[in-house]
Design a protein around this motif. Structure first.
Motif, PDB file in Angstrom:
ATOM      1  N   ASP A 100      -6.615   3.931   2.514  1.00 41.34           N
ATOM      2  CA  ASP A 100      -7.039   3.139   1.355  1.00 41.34           C
ATOM      3  C   ASP A 100      -7.511   1.755   1.777  1.00 41.34           C
ATOM      4  O   ASP A 100      -8.455   1.215   1.208  1.00 41.34           O
ATOM      5  N   GLY A 101      -6.834   1.199   2.788  1.00 42.04           N
ATOM      6  CA  GLY A 101      -7.242  -0.107   3.278  1.00 42.04           C
ATOM      7  C   GLY A 101      -8.658  -0.070   3.824  1.00 42.04           C
ATOM      8  O   GLY A 101      -9.505  -0.887   3.465  1.00 42.04           O
TER       9      GLY A 101
ATOM     10  N   LEU B 157     -11.199   0.315   1.044  1.00 41.94           N
ATOM     11  CA  LEU B 157     -11.425  -0.933   0.305  1.00 41.94           C
ATOM     12  C   LEU B 157     -12.313  -1.870   1.116  1.00 41.94           C
ATOM     13  O   LEU B 157     -13.247  -2.470   0.588  1.00 41.94           O
TER      14      LEU B 157
ATOM     15  N   PHE C 165      -1.726   0.414  -0.904  1.00 46.39           N
ATOM     16  CA  PHE C 165      -2.423  -0.678  -0.234  1.00 46.39           C
ATOM     17  C   PHE C 165      -2.748  -1.795  -1.223  1.00 46.39           C
ATOM     18  O   PHE C 165      -2.560  -2.980  -0.930  1.00 46.39           O
ATOM     19  N   VAL C 166      -3.234  -1.411  -2.388  1.00 48.35           N
ATOM     20  CA  VAL C 166      -3.570  -2.399  -3.410  1.00 48.35           C
ATOM     21  C   VAL C 166      -2.313  -3.150  -3.861  1.00 48.35           C
ATOM     22  O   VAL C 166      -2.325  -4.371  -4.033  1.00 48.35           O
ATOM     23  N   ASP C 167      -1.209  -2.417  -4.012  1.00 48.64           N
ATOM     24  CA  ASP C 167       0.043  -3.093  -4.360  1.00 48.64           C
ATOM     25  C   ASP C 167       0.418  -4.108  -3.289  1.00 48.64           C
ATOM     26  O   ASP C 167       0.898  -5.203  -3.596  1.00 48.64           O
ATOM     27  N   LEU C 168       0.156  -3.743  -2.039  1.00 52.45           N
ATOM     28  CA  LEU C 168       0.474  -4.655  -0.937  1.00 52.45           C
ATOM     29  C   LEU C 168      -0.326  -5.944  -1.018  1.00 52.45           C
ATOM     30  O   LEU C 168       0.232  -7.034  -0.898  1.00 52.45           O
ATOM     31  N   ILE C 169      -1.650  -5.811  -1.237  1.00 46.70           N
ATOM     32  CA  ILE C 169      -2.447  -7.045  -1.267  1.00 46.70           C
ATOM     33  C   ILE C 169      -2.112  -7.861  -2.514  1.00 46.70           C
ATOM     34  O   ILE C 169      -2.084  -9.080  -2.470  1.00 46.70           O
TER      35      ILE C 169
ATOM     36  N   ALA D  56      -1.168   7.335   3.774  1.00 45.49           N
ATOM     37  CA  ALA D  56      -0.518   6.576   2.707  1.00 45.49           C
ATOM     38  C   ALA D  56      -1.075   5.166   2.566  1.00 45.49           C
ATOM     39  O   ALA D  56      -1.170   4.653   1.464  1.00 45.49           O
ATOM     40  N   ILE D  57      -1.453   4.547   3.671  1.00 47.32           N
ATOM     41  CA  ILE D  57      -1.846   3.140   3.577  1.00 47.32           C
ATOM     42  C   ILE D  57      -3.207   2.848   4.207  1.00 47.32           C
ATOM     43  O   ILE D  57      -4.118   2.360   3.560  1.00 47.32           O
TER      44      ILE D  57
ATOM     45  N   ASN E  25       4.497   4.895  -7.986  1.00 47.34           N
ATOM     46  CA  ASN E  25       4.314   4.125  -6.757  1.00 47.34           C
ATOM     47  C   ASN E  25       5.268   4.594  -5.678  1.00 47.34           C
ATOM     48  O   ASN E  25       4.898   4.733  -4.517  1.00 47.34           O
TER      49      ASN E  25
END
Lengths: 235, 402, 260
Positions: free
Chosen positions: C171-172, C175, B372-376, C167-168, C48
Motif C-alpha cells: 500500500d505504501g 500510494l 499504511f494510511v493509518d500509519l501516516i 500488509a504494509i 483495522n
C-alpha cells in the motif's frame, strides 16, 4: 523382493546416490549400514516414495514404483524420529493411522506386549521418548505388511522393550517378511541381520552375509569389519 | 338576515363538472364573481392557460383532474387572495424557451396553494414577485432525468414572506428553488430523488427551514450567496455521487445550523468561503466527508456536534485555521477520560493527513482505512506538518451528546 | 483427506495457541464494543485489526505448523496416502481451526451485544468472511514458503517478509506511485493493483459497505462503475475466491514433486 536398479540422486550440487544396484532378498533381514551422509536415509526414502530418484528404478515384487501411493499398503515403516501431533492421544493417533489403511491390524496384541495400555489416553506430548518409540513400533508392525523398513528401531528403548523388539523381528522373519534395517548399534545388527549392505559416499561397498564380511576382511565381529572397510576406503 | 345575505353574496359557489352546463373551469371562473368558490367535481378536464383574474377559491373534489395535454401552463394566478386546493394537475407543457408550470403565480399577494397534486410537472409552482403566499400539503412529481430538460418543483423568484410546509416533491430538477426570496419559511417538507438540489437558496436572506427531509437528491440543500439563514432539525440522507453533498454552503454569512441529521451523504456539509456560521448539535454519521471546507472560511463555530463513522470527519484545504471546534463528539477519538467528566483529557485533531492526499490524488481513495494510511495519519497526528496545528478540539466528548 | 483434516483439527483445537488466539479476539472485540458507542464503530476498529492480524497469525501459524509437523508428515508419507491428501488435509485442518477461533472469538461478544437485532449484521458477516478467507490465503502462502525452505529460520523470515509486503509495503508503494504520477490517469492502475493484493481486496469489500459514500465521491467513470454498481462486489468476490484457491493449488504442485 525389493530391487534397486542404478539409483542416482543429487541434492543441488551434492551427489548422494551414485548408482545403487542391489536386491533385498525375500524373507531375510537385511541391514543397511554406513556412516552419516553415506546415503542410507535417501535410499530408504526413495523406496518409500518420499524422495524421487533422478534416474534408475525401484521394483517391489516386479511392481515398478511410479509415484502412486497404493504400493505402500505393503510396507510397514518405522521412522527414525518418533514425533507426533502433540495434542492427540496415543489412541487417537493409532486410530488415525489405521483409518488410512484398508487392511486389518493387530495393534491390540502389540500394545499388550509393550504394556502400553496405561499410556493410550495420554496426550503424546506428555509421553517419554521410549514410550513414543514403542508406539512408533506398534504403528510400523500393526498392519502385517510384507515389507518392513526399520530406521534406527532401537532408539530410546529400555532393555525389556529391546528384547521384545528382537523377538518381534524374529517372528516377522519367521512369517516370511522381508525386513530392511538401519542401525548404528552394530551388536544389534549382528544379532538380527542375515545380510548387510555397506554404503559409503553413495556407493555400495559390500553386500552379503555378515560371516562372509568378517572372513573377507579377516576380522572378528561386525564392528571391526566395518572399521576395516572404512579404513580401506580412505587408504 | 343582513349577515346571511352578505355571506351568501360573498360565498356563492359555482360547480363545474364534465356533464354540467358549466363544463370547463375557465368558464366557471369567468362566471364567478370575486370571493366566490368554484367547485370542481370529479372528472378529467382538458384545459390549459386557465387564468384566474379575480380573488377566488378553486376547490377540487377528490378525483378532479386538469390535464394540460403538455400544451403549456395549466393555471395562471394573476390576482390577490386566490386559493387553489384539492386538484390534481397533470401533463404540464415542456419547453426549452418557456417556463411552463402547473400553477404560475405572478405579482400578487395572499395566495394559497393547498392539497394539490402535480404529476408530470415541468415546473410545479412558479411564483414571481409575490408575497404572503402559503404553499402547503402539496405533492409534486416530475419525470426528470436530465437537468437541462426539467424544471423545479416549487420555484420562487423575487418574492417574500412565503410559507412552504408539508409538501412532497420528487423527481424534478430542484425540489424547492428560492431566488431573491426573503423572510420565508420552509418547514416539514420531503424532497427526494430530485436531479439537482432538494432545496436551493440563491441571494435569499433572512429565511428559515426546519424539519425537512432531503433524501437521494443529486445534492441535498444548496445555500448560496445568502445571509441569515436558519437551518434547524432537518434530515439530509443518502445524497450520493460525485460532487454530491447533504448541504452546500457557498458565500454564506451569519447562519445558524442546528440539530440537523446528516446520514450517508458523499459530503455531509460542503462549505466554500462562508463565515460566521454556528454549527450546533448536528449529527453527522457514515458520510464520506463530514465537513469539507475550502476557500476562506472564517470565524465558524462547531459546538456539540457528533461525528460518527464518517470516512473523513473534517477536511480542510488550508494550513490556516480561524474556526473553532469545541466539545464535539468524534467516533475516531482515541483518548481517555480519567476524571470521568465526560470530556476527553487529550485534545482531538479531526483533520487527517490522508484527506489531503485524497484531495490531491483522488484515486488514492481506494487505500482508505488501510494500515499504511493509518500509519501516516498517526504520524501526522503526533507531529502535524500538513494539517493546521490549531485545528483542534480541546474538549472532545466521550459520548454522543443527547 | 477428511481424516487428516479431522485429526489435524482435533490436534490444534486442543493446542493452547488456538485458544489463546480465540481469547485474544474475544477480549479485543469485547473491549471495542464497550469503548465505542455502537456496533459500526466497533466493526471499523476491528476491521483495522483483523486485516493485519488474520494474515499475520495465518502466516506464523502456517510456518510453525509446517515445521513442527514435518516429522509426522514424513510418517504419513510412508503410508499409502496421496500427497495431496496429506498436505491439503493438514492445510485445511489448520485453516479451519484458525478460522473457528476467529469466528467464535469475534462472534460471541458481538452476539451478546445484540448483533442479530442490528443492521450492522451484514457488515459483520463480511468482516468474518474476510477474516476466514485471509486465513486460508495466508496459511497457504506460508505453507508454500515453508515447503520451499527446509531451513526454518529462512522460511520464517521469508514468511514474515511476505506478510509485511502484503500488509504494509504494498500500500505504501501504491500510494507513492499514485502521488508521483498524479497527473496521469490512474483509475485502472489503482483499481487493478488494489484488487491484486488479497488484504486490499478484503478491505475493499468492507469499504463497499461502510464507506461507499466516500468512494462515490471521486469522479472517474471506472470508479463509479466499480463502486456504484454490483460490478465491484462481484469482481471482488470472484477475485477473493480465486485468491483463496490459488495458494492451496500451489501447495499441491510443490508438494507433489518435493523430496522429503
Amino acid at each position: 523382493m525389493i530391487e534397486f536398479k542404478n539409483i542416482k540422486k543429487k541434492f543441488g550440487q551434492l551427489e548422494v546416490l551414485k548408482g545403487i544396484d542391489f536386491e533385498v532378498p525375500q524373507g531375510k533381514v537385511t541391514a543397511v549400514l554406513g556412516p552419516n551422509g553415506s546415503g542410507k536415509t535417501t535410499l530408504i526414502k526413495s523406496l518409500l516414495g518420499m524422495v524421487f530418484p533422478d534416474s534408475g528404478s525401484i521394483h517391489l515384487d516386479n511392481y515398478r514404483l511410479n509415484g502412486k501411493a497404493e504400493y505402500r499398503n505393503n510396507i510397514g515403516y518405522l521412522p527414525q524420529i518418533a514425533r507426533f501431533p502433540e495434542n492427540l492421544t496415543a489412541r487417537e493417533l493409532l486410530k488415525m493411522v489405521s483409518s488410512v489403511r484398508a487392511s486389518n491390524n493387530n495393534a491390540g496384541e502389540l500394545i499388550e506386549r509393550f504394556k502400553l495400555d496405561e499410556y493410550l489416553d495420554k496426550k503424546l506430548q506428555h509421553l517419554s521418548g521410549g514410550t513414543r518409540q514403542k508406539i512408533n513400533i506398534v504403528m510400523a508392525l500393526m498392519f502385517d505388511a510384507d515389507y518392513l523398513i526399520l530406521d534406527e528401531p532401537t532408539t530410546g528403548l529400555d532393555p525389556i522393550a529391546l528384547r521384545i523388539l528382537k523377538q518381534l523381528i524374529a517372528e516377522q522373519k519367521e512369517a516370511g517378511k522381508t525386513i530392511l534395517v538401519t542401525s548404528h548399534i552394530l551388536n544389534f545388527v549382528e544379532e538380527v541381520a542375515d545380510e548387510v549392505v555397506f554404503l559409503l559416499e553413495g556407493h555400495i561397498h559390500y553386500q552379503g552375509s555378515i560371516e562372509k564380511l568378517t572372513s573377507t576382511t579377516n576380522t572378528e565381529g561386525l564392528e571391526s569389519a566395518i572399521a576395516r572397510l572404512m579404513e580401506d576406503q580412505h587408504a | 338576515m343582513t349577515i346571511f345575505i352578505t355571506s351568501l353574496c360573498v360565498q356563492a359557489q359555482i360547480t363545474v363538472c364534465t356533464t354540467c352546463t358549466i363544463s370547463s373551469i375557465q368558464q366557471g371562473i369567468d362566471l364567478a364573481t370575486a370571493y366566490d368558490t368554484v367547485f370542481v367535481e370529479e372528472g378529467v378536464y382538458f384545459e390549459y392557460n386557465i387564468a384566474i383574474g379575480k380573488p377566488l377559491t378553486i376547490l377540487g373534489e377528490n378525483g378532479a383532474i386538469i390535464d394540460g395535454q403538455k400544451q403549456g401552463t395549466i393555471l395562471k394566478v394573476q390576482t390577490t387572495n386566490a386559493t387553489i386546493s384539492g386538484l390534481t394537475l397533470r401533463h404540464v407543457g415542456l419547453s426549452h424557451t418557456e417556463e411552463y408550470a402547473a400553477v404560475h403565480v405572478s405579482n400578487t399577494k395572499h395566495f394559497t396553494l393547498n392539497r394539490l397534486t402535480v404529476e408530470d410537472a415541468f415546473f410545479g409552482f412558479l411564483i414571481e414577485g409575490s408575497s404572503k403566499g402559503r404553499i402547503t400539503n402539496n405533492k409534486l412529481s416530475g419525470e426528470s432525468e436530465m437537468e437541462f430538460y426539467s424544471g423545479n418543483g416549487i420555484h420562487a423568484w423575487k418574492s417574500k414572506e412565503l410559507v412552504i410546509t408539508e409538501n412532497e416533491i420528487r423527481n424534478l430538477r430542484d425540489g424547492i428553488y428560492l431566488e431573491f426570496v426573503d423572510n420565508s419559511e420552509v418547514v416539514n417538507n420531503l424532497s427526494e430523488n430530485n436531479i439537482r438540489y432538494g432545496l436551493h437558496f440563491m441571494f435569499s436572506n433572512n429565511n428559515a427551514y426546519s424539519n425537512n427531509t432531503f433524501t437521494k437528491n443529486g445534492a441535498g440543500v444548496a445555500v448560496m450567496f445568502s445571509k441569515f439563514i436558519e437551518m434547524k432539525d432537518n434530515h439530509f440522507l443518502n445524497n450520493w455521487g460525485t460532487a454530491s453533498f447533504g448541504l452546500l454552503l457557498k458565500e454564506i454569512y451569519d447562519a445558524e445550523i442546528t440539530g440537523n441529521t446528516f446520514d450517508e451523504n458523499t459530503v455531509a456539509i460542503a462549505v466554500e468561503g462562508s463565515s460566521r456560521i454556528t454549527y450546533q448539535h448536528n449529527k453527522l454519521s457514515a458520510n464520506g466527508w463530514g465537513v469539507k471546507m475550502s476557500g476562506g472560511c472564517y470565524s465558524n463555530k462547531f459546538l456539540s456536534n457528533a461525528f460518527s463513522n464518517n470516512s473523513f470527519d473534517v477536511s480542510f484545504n488550508s494550513r490556516l485555521n480561524d474556526n473553532e471546534f469545541t466539545g464535539n463528539y468524534w467516533s475516531t477519538y482515541s483518548g481517555y477520560d480519567l476524571n470521568k467528566d465526560g470530556i476527553g483529557d487529550v485534545p482531538h485533531r479531526p483533520v487527517k493527513l490522508f484527506s489531503y492526499v485524497v484531495n490531491k490524488t483522488p484515486e488514492s481513495i481506494v487505500l482508505l482505512r488501510s494500515f499504511f494510511v493509518d500509519l501516516i495519519n498517526f504520524t501526522e497526528n503526533v507531529a502535524p506538518v500538513f494539517t493546521p496545528v490549531d485545528l483542534i478540539d480541546n474538549s472532545p466528548l466521550m459520548r454522543v451528546p443527547s | 483427506m477428511l481424516n487428516i483434516i479431522r485429526y489435524t483439527f482435533y490436534d490444534l483445537l486442543r493446542s493452547r495457541w488456538s485458544i489463546f488466539y480465540m481469547l485474544f479476539f474475544m477480549l479485543t472485540s469485547t473491549a471495542l464494543l464497550f469503548l465505542s458507542n455502537d456496533l459500526s464503530s466497533a466493526i471499523i476498529s476491528l476491521m483495522n485489526i483483523l486485516l493485519i492480524l488474520a494474515p499475520l497469525v495465518g502466516t506464523i501459524f502456517g510456518v510453525i505448523f509446517y515445521y513442527n509437523s514435518s516429522d509426522f508428515t514424513e510418517l504419513l508419507l510412508a503410508h499409502p496416502l496421496k500427497r495431496s491428501t496429506i498436505f491439503l488435509g493438514q492445510l485445511y485442518g489448520l485453516c479451519i481451526s484458525l478460522s473457528l477461533s476467529l469466528v467464535l472469538g469475534l462472534g460471541i461478544p458481538f452476539l451478546f451485544y445484540g448483533l442479530l437485532y442490528s443492521d450492522a449484521i451484514f457488515d459483520f458477516l463480511i468482516l468474518l468472511v474476510d477474516g476466514v478467507v485471509l486465513t486460508f490465503i495466508f496459511v497457504g502462502l506460508a505453507y508454500i514458503i515453508a515447503l520451499k525452505n527446509d531451513n526454518k529460520v529462512k522460511g520464517f523470515g521469508y514468511a514474515l517478509l511476505m506478510w509485511l509486503i502484503f500488509a504494509i509495503l504494498y500500500d505504501g508503494m501504491l500510494l507513492v506511485i499514485m502521488m508521483q504520477f498524479q497527473d496521469y490517469p490512474l483509475d485502472t492502475f489503482s483499481l487493478v493493483s488494489t484488487v491484486l493484493n488479497p488484504i486490499d481486496l478484503s478491505r475493499i469489500l468492507i469499504l463497499l459497505k461502510l464507506d461507499i459514500s466516500a468512494l462515490l465521491g471521486y469522479t472517474g467513470a471506472l470508479y463509479q462503475k466499480f463502486f456504484g454498481t454490483v460490478v465491484g462486489i462481484s469482481i471482488s468476490f470472484t477475485l477473493l475466491a480465486i485468491w483463496s484457491l490459488l495458494p492451496s493449488g500451489l501447495v499441491l504442485r510443490i508438494a507433489t514433486s518435493k523430496d522429503f
